[in-house]
Design an enzyme around this catalytic site. Structure first.
Site: not given
Length: 485
Positions: A17, A20, A40, A88, A131, A134, A136, A149
């Protein structure tokens, strides 16, 4: 090159997906509950500080409960020691999809309220996010936004110094002045970031973002909040307070902000006198001149009234989601009618662009839903490849659609290889066809397709043999034989 999917016990991994600097996120199915999740996974466990930070994020988010906060389902480690968290799967994209396209004030404020309610829970736990941007803020559906995040969140109860010496954290375009200067921050820094996002949702742009990090920071330190256009002027005090450079001039917490949202005045409506240019009745002479002027200008006025009604109805349809249906009574049709009445009309052109972006958002949402349901290429006209392709018909360089098709190709490649390992040639060919439907130029899939082609049919040994030419029969002999019978 497509990265190799990790083997995660208890999960079936489908495709990448995102990736980073520290971690990558994979779409997977949790086998025990058969639900789609986003996993993640830390890229490397060698750096103990990164590992501890990653685990801290997982435990931080898992301890929070609110519809506007991402839900964590599982925290564990791979056999190689790398930690991962399963959360999720939110398939509606994020707020970056609205960049450059102002939202109606009511929708922008609804997003602001949801994020503020989620942040109130975060702050009540003694945490700040640091942080808020948009990318996140994920869209669970058309109406619900989710904060994600928490990788650089800090616990105020444990560590009041929230920056390393001389090291700024967060995203510069949305960072508060104190955060950009590496000063001590508190929950009000999240509120500043939220103010920048509100400004971007209302106007379509972030006035602080510049071409360089240094200039972006300087803009936060020196630029005053921009003046909103007249139709948004009732929101100016809200924006001013969220974006105040002085901490004491901002809202002290999210609950105070929410209370202020409850007290917001209605959108201003200009008085009739102002809309008519400020004229007032000044006796019969003025009335006579006005009557003559109105008679001369009536055709133009009637056209303007029709134009105004058409634009107003188009905007209502846009708000209601009636983008291209029903026929001749939808936002796109009415905006086109407005352009017929007034070629080059700015509101109509902006409206058509909003219709386009809304259609793209709908198709992207459906594409992600079909991807999560593993409906990659079937049924016809209702699958992930179809919807990502529809997006590209309107925006050929849309990154989310192109990345979606790349994910489908990657998933199909993995499934094709699994089928080949099981000697299931029919399934392998089906998966290869699906992948090439998404990415026709995918080199590895094309190579596999060539390898899996069925051999050409040949005549069997028991077929009727061809008659052979008579022995000692030369062309000259055959000629004379034919000649003389």
């Amino acid at each position: 090159m497509t990265p190799t999917p990790p083997v995660i016990p208890g999960y079936t991994v489908h495709g990448l997906l995102g990736r980073g600097g520290m971690a990558e996120v994979w779409l997977a199915t949790q086998d025990s509950l058969q639900r789609k999740v986003a996993v993640k996974l830390l890229l490397d466990s060698a750096d103990d500080s990164f590992t501890q930070r990653f685990i801290r994020e997982a435990h931080t988010v898992a301890s929070l409960r609110h519809p506007a906060i991402i839900t964590i389902h599982d925290i564990d480690r791979l056999p190689d020691g790398r930690p991962y968290l399963a959360m999720e799967f939110v398939g509606g994209g994020d707020l970056t999809q609205f960049r450059g396209h102002p939202l109606p004030p009511a929708r922008a404020l609804a997003i602001l309220r949801q994020v503020a309610e989620g942040l109130a829970v975060v702050h009540d736990r003694g945490l700040i996010h640091r942080d808020i941007k948009p990318a996140n803020l994920l869209c669970r559906d058309a109406d619900q936004v989710v904060i994600s995040d928490f990788g650089i969140a800090k616990d105020l109860r444990v560590d009041s110094e929230l920056t390393q010496a001389g090291v700024a954290v967060g995203s510069p375009a949305y960072s508060s002045p104190e955060q950009a200067q590496c000063l001590t921050v508190d929950r009000r820094t999240d509120l500043y970031s939220l103010g920048v996002i509100l400004l971007e949702l209302l106007t379509g742009r972030n006035p602080y973002k510049a071409d360089s990090y240094a200039q972006t920071v300087a803009n936060h330190l020196h630029l005053p909040p921009p003046t909103l256009p007249p139709e948004l002027r009732h929101l100016q005090p809200l924006v001013q307070r969220l974006l105040a450079r002085n901490l004491d001039d901002r809202f002290p917490d999210c609950r105070t902000l929410l209370a202020a949202l409850d007290r917001l005045p209605a959108a201003p409506r200009l008085p009739l006198a102002a809309r008519l240019g400020g004229f007032r009745h000044r006796g019969w002479l003025f009335a006579a001149f006005l009557a003559v002027g109105l008679a001369a200008a009536w055709p133009s006025m009637a056209r303007q009234v029709t134009l105004w009604r058409t634009l107003h109805t188009a905007e209502q349809h846009l708000q209601a989601g009636q983008l291209v249906a029903p026929a001749r009574d939808n936002a796109q049709f009415l905006y086109q009618e407005a352009l017929r009445l007034d070629p080059g009309n700015t509101r109509a052109l902006q409206g058509l662009e909003q219709v386009k972006q809304a259609r793209i958002a709908q198709w992207l949402k459906r594409a992600e839903q079909r991807f999560a349901e593993n409906r990659l290429a079937q049924p016809a006209n209702d699958n992930a490849v179809y919807y990502f392709g529809q997006v590209l018909t309107l925006a050929k360089d849309n990154p989310q659609a192109r990345q979606g098709l790349q994910r489908i190709a990657a998933v199909s490649l993995g499934l094709a290889k699994d089928a080949i390992a099981r000697h299931d040639d029919a399934e392998a060919r089906r998966q290869i066809a699906t992948g090439l439907l998404a990415e026709p130029s995918h080199a590895e899939l094309k190579a596999l397709r060539e390898q899996r082609r069925e051999p050409a049919k040949t005549k069997t040994d028991d077929a009727a043999p061809r008659k052979s030419a008579p022995k000692n029969s030369s062309p000259i002999k055959r000629f004379f034989k034919k000649l003389w019978g």
